[in-house]
Each structure stands twice: as C-alpha cells, then as structure tokens.
Scaffold this active site. Structure first.
Site, PDB file in Angstrom:
ATOM      1  N   SER A   1      18.671  43.090  66.199  1.00  0.00           N
ATOM      2  CA  SER A   1      19.027  42.662  64.849  1.00  0.00           C
ATOM      3  C   SER A   1      18.340  41.401  64.360  1.00  0.00           C
ATOM      4  CB  SER A   1      20.547  42.485  64.743  1.00  0.00           C
ATOM      5  OG  SER A   1      21.198  43.734  64.800  1.00  0.00           O
TER       6      SER A   1
ATOM      7  N   LYS B   1      23.287  33.899  58.746  1.00  0.00           N
ATOM      8  CA  LYS B   1      23.809  35.261  58.620  1.00  0.00           C
ATOM      9  C   LYS B   1      25.316  35.212  58.400  1.00  0.00           C
ATOM     10  CE  LYS B   1      23.514  39.603  61.305  1.00  0.00           C
ATOM     11  NZ  LYS B   1      22.966  40.161  62.582  1.00  0.00           N
TER      12      LYS B   1
ATOM     13  N   SER C   1      20.248  43.946  61.946  1.00  0.00           N
ATOM     14  CA  SER C   1      21.264  43.715  60.931  1.00  0.00           C
ATOM     15  C   SER C   1      21.082  42.387  60.188  1.00  0.00           C
ATOM     16  CB  SER C   1      22.663  43.752  61.566  1.00  0.00           C
ATOM     17  OG  SER C   1      22.801  42.747  62.549  1.00  0.00           O
TER      18      SER C   1
END
Length: 441
Positions: free
Chosen positions: A179, A80, A155
C-alpha cells in the site's frame, strides 16, 4: 506552481536551515496550492490548516533562535487517513468510521510533530486499506499523476497524489501488502515498506496487525531515509553509496509472469544499468514463494475479518462491496488453519532468509501492470478483482516474507524497480536504492 512545491523535502529543510525559506511562508504556499487545486477533494480527506500554521510558526521561532530540531523541521507533509490525529476526524476511508475523532495523535505523528514536521492534513485511501488500487466509491478516488483517468494505486492513494501533484513535500502511508509501494511506483515516487515492527503502529487504524507497517512516500531516496529516521527507524548514512561489487539476486518465478510491456522493459533496462555500474546480478529461484502465496489468503483475510467483522456486519451496506467481500473471505477460516498457515509461513520465511543471505538485495519489478483506468474498474467488477490481485502480487512478496522493501522509479512513467532486503536491513535497502537512483536506473 511554486518552485517549493517541486523541491525534495530535504532541500526545503536545507533552505529553512540556511534561512532562505521561511517555514510560515512555506506552509502558506502549500495550503494555498491545496485550496486552489482542482483535485484537492480527491486527494485530501481533511486539511488541518490551523494546526499546520501553528506548527509552522513554531518552526519559524526555532529557525530564528538557531534551534531547529532535525533536517526536516518546518517541512509540510501529509498523513494517510488512518493515522489518529487528535481532534481531527480519522475514518480510514470508510463510512463505518464516520465521525471517528481520536483524542490523541498516533505515536508516529506525535514523534514527527515533536521533530518539527508540519501536518498539512489527512489523505484519502482505499476503504480500511484493503485494496491496492485506490478506487474508493464511498469517499473519493485519487487520480494518478501520469493519467488523470487512472487510479493512483492504494491503499495510500491520496498520500502519493499529494506529493506527486505538489500538495505536500512528503507523505506518510502504510503498507500491509503493497500500500506504500503501489501508489509510489504509479506516481513516480520512492516508497519504503519498512520491516514489520521497525516503526510504531500505535494509533494507526489496523488492517492486519501482523503485516501492517508504516512508511514514507517521497520524491527521493534521501527524503525517504530522513523521514524513516524522524519516524523512529534510525539514522541512515547514504554517503558514498555505490553499486561496485554489490551482489543482487533477480527474483524469478511468478513475479516475472504477465508483465505489461512498459514494466518489463523498464525492469530489464534497470537491471542492465545496475550491472553496468559494477554490480553482480544473478537469477534467484525461490520456489517456496508459490507456497507462501498459497497460504497467504486465509492469513490476511482471517485477521482482517477478526478485527473488523463485528463492525462490518453491523452496517454492511455502507461498504464498497468488493472490499466487504474481501473481508468476508476470512469469516469461516478455522483457527487450526490459521495457526498452521502461520507455522508454514514462518518456515518459508526461514528458508528464504537462508537462501537470500548470499545477496545484498533482491530485485524485482514493483508493479506488473500500469495504472488501471477508473471507468473500467467501475464498469467491470471482475476486472477490479483481477487488477487488484496483479497490482499487489509483487509487492506482497516482502510482506509475506517479512522483508523491508524500497521502490524507485525505473525510467518510464509509472514503472518501478523494487529492492527487497532481509528483516531490519532497512538502512541497507535505502543505501542500495540511493546507489541505484544515482545511476538513473
């Protein structure tokens, strides 16, 4: 699609260990797939091809010399875009951090590299990790593998998409309110929300440091356990995991309200399958959960704004307005309210631990809703707010109560079953998840 793109990370690692898979060829398969895929620009923020090939070449040398470092040595994974990556732009999905280039890797990336894992690149995400949907109009929005017109969840949106579309063998994300688990469930993956503090967050761009956690998104529970170990969480023995005699609580209250048909049906069938496998499941009423939700908002937003407020107000127009206003909700939270809120939440956490101690784990649906349509999120701001709150509602339980949590697919596309366990019982949660996965619940 090459068969290696659909294999679990551990199966790829076993192939490397047996000499059947060349780490360099494996790396090239993934890099070639990334280069050719129509959604690559929506999934990867940056591809670190040179780094990946160098790391794969080192893994090949270890393979040839009989010195592989761990079961995942030579396996390509994604990260990420909030994990600091030396010499590579790391922007956390925000123009506020445009061009930000760290000098050193995040601690977990350092550790994974030292254990031989191959870094394919950085994946797109919700801006500064402050949304559970994955819609990011300032960078890119990753699609859901089951509905390309829907969002992937956030996310850690690109993280999930990279695995689901066969562009990484596993992915590393972060979970502050869901997330890791929301994009995992909507893309039919396993997602692990680790206990706060179990995995180092040094070098991870923060959202709310008192809630931030690091965790993997994988094709299997076995992969999640292996990655958890690589990241520093500790070894997990999944051998002979069984549901026989296991006692689960089925969380009641708000987490069962407003479920869409598919998540509800999948959850009910999963719970029934768990009972049929020899486990005991009883309703678990924890009314104080409503109080936890009531105090949560100021705790999240005040810390988030305290961390980012000065940066945001210097260039507010560069942000997605929905995310900017979520941050600004914490602007005027009084210090006394913040302290009192944390005191209240700590009390609720203590009460939960006492009541949940009689269970091996607590079950609940991962997401109450299916992946929302992107066009509707763009067209209807009120729908964005509503969908975001619903998407995160059930996953936030574990973050608020300081728990570890695993989501596994629940038998219908984009639905999941979540297992919550008490703090620092990550290994137990993974064993329970492995046993549930074995019965196909």
């Amino acid at each position: 699609m090459h068969k290696w793109q659909t294999m679990t990370a551990l199966d790829l690692g076993r192939g490397i260990g047996a000499g059947d898979i060349d780490p360099v060829e494996l790396c090239d398969v993934f890099l070639d797939a990334i280069a050719a895929h129509p959604f690559t620009d929506k999934i990867y923020a940056r591809v670190t091809a040179d780094r990946a090939r160098a790391e794969a070449l080192a893994a090949r040398t270890r393979q040839q010399n009989g010195g592989l470092l761990c079961p995942l040595d030579g396996v390509p994974i994604s990260w990420k875009d909030l994990f600091d990556t030396a010499g590579t732009v790391t922007e956390a999905g925000s123009k506020l951090l445009a061009g930000r280039t760290p000098d050193a890797d995040a601690l977990v990336l350092q550790r994974a590299t030292q254990m031989g894992l191959v870094c394919l690149g950085k994946t797109h995400m919700s801006e500064l990790a402050f949304s559970g949907l994955g819609y990011n109009p300032v960078t890119e929005t990753s699609p859901c593998v089951n509905d390309h017109d829907a969002v992937a969840g956030g996310s850690s949106s690109g993280a999930a998409a990279s695995v689901a579309f066969g562009l990484a063998a596993a992915a590393i994300g972060s979970d502050t309110g869901g997330s890791v688990r929301i994009p995992a469930v909507w893309n039919d993956l396993v997602g692990l929300k680790t206990t706060h503090g179990a995995i180092a967050t040094k070098g991870v761009v923060p959202l709310c440091q008192r809630f931030d956690t690091v965790g993997p998104l994988c094709r299997s529970v076995e992969d999640a356990a292996a990655v958890f170990d690589v990241l520093g969480g500790g070894s997990v023995d999944l051998a002979h995991a069984s549901l026989e005699g296991v006692r689960f609580g089925a969380l009641q209250t708000v987490v069962l309200e407003g479920l869409e048909d598919a998540p509800r049906t999948a959850y009910e069938r999963a719970v029934e399958a768990i009972k049929q496998a020899g486990a005991f499941v009883e309703p678990f009423e924890f009314e104080a959960l409503n109080d936890a939700f009531a105090v949560a908002g100021p705790l999240f937003t005040a810390e988030a704004y305290g961390t980012w407020g000065e940066v945001i107000e210097a260039s507010p127009d560069t942000m997605f307005d929905q995310v900017r206003e979520r941050f600004r909700a914490g602007k005027n939270v009084a210090a006394s309210d913040f302290v009192a809120g944390w005191q209240k939440l700590d009390q609720i956490r203590h009460e939960y631990a006492l009541q949940a101690a009689r269970f091996d784990g607590v079950l609940l649906p991962t997401a109450p809703i299916m992946p929302p349509n992107l066009a509707r999120l763009i067209a209807e701001p009120d729908y964005f707010v509503e969908a975001n709150l619903m998407a995160l509602r059930n996953t936030r339980v574990a973050n608020l109560l300081g728990l570890c949590s695993v989501t596994v697919p629940a038998g219908h596309k984009s639905t999941g079953l979540m297992i919550n366990c008490l703090p620092m019982q990550d290994a137990k949660a993974l064993r329970l998840a492995a046993a549930i996965s074995e019965i196909g619940a």
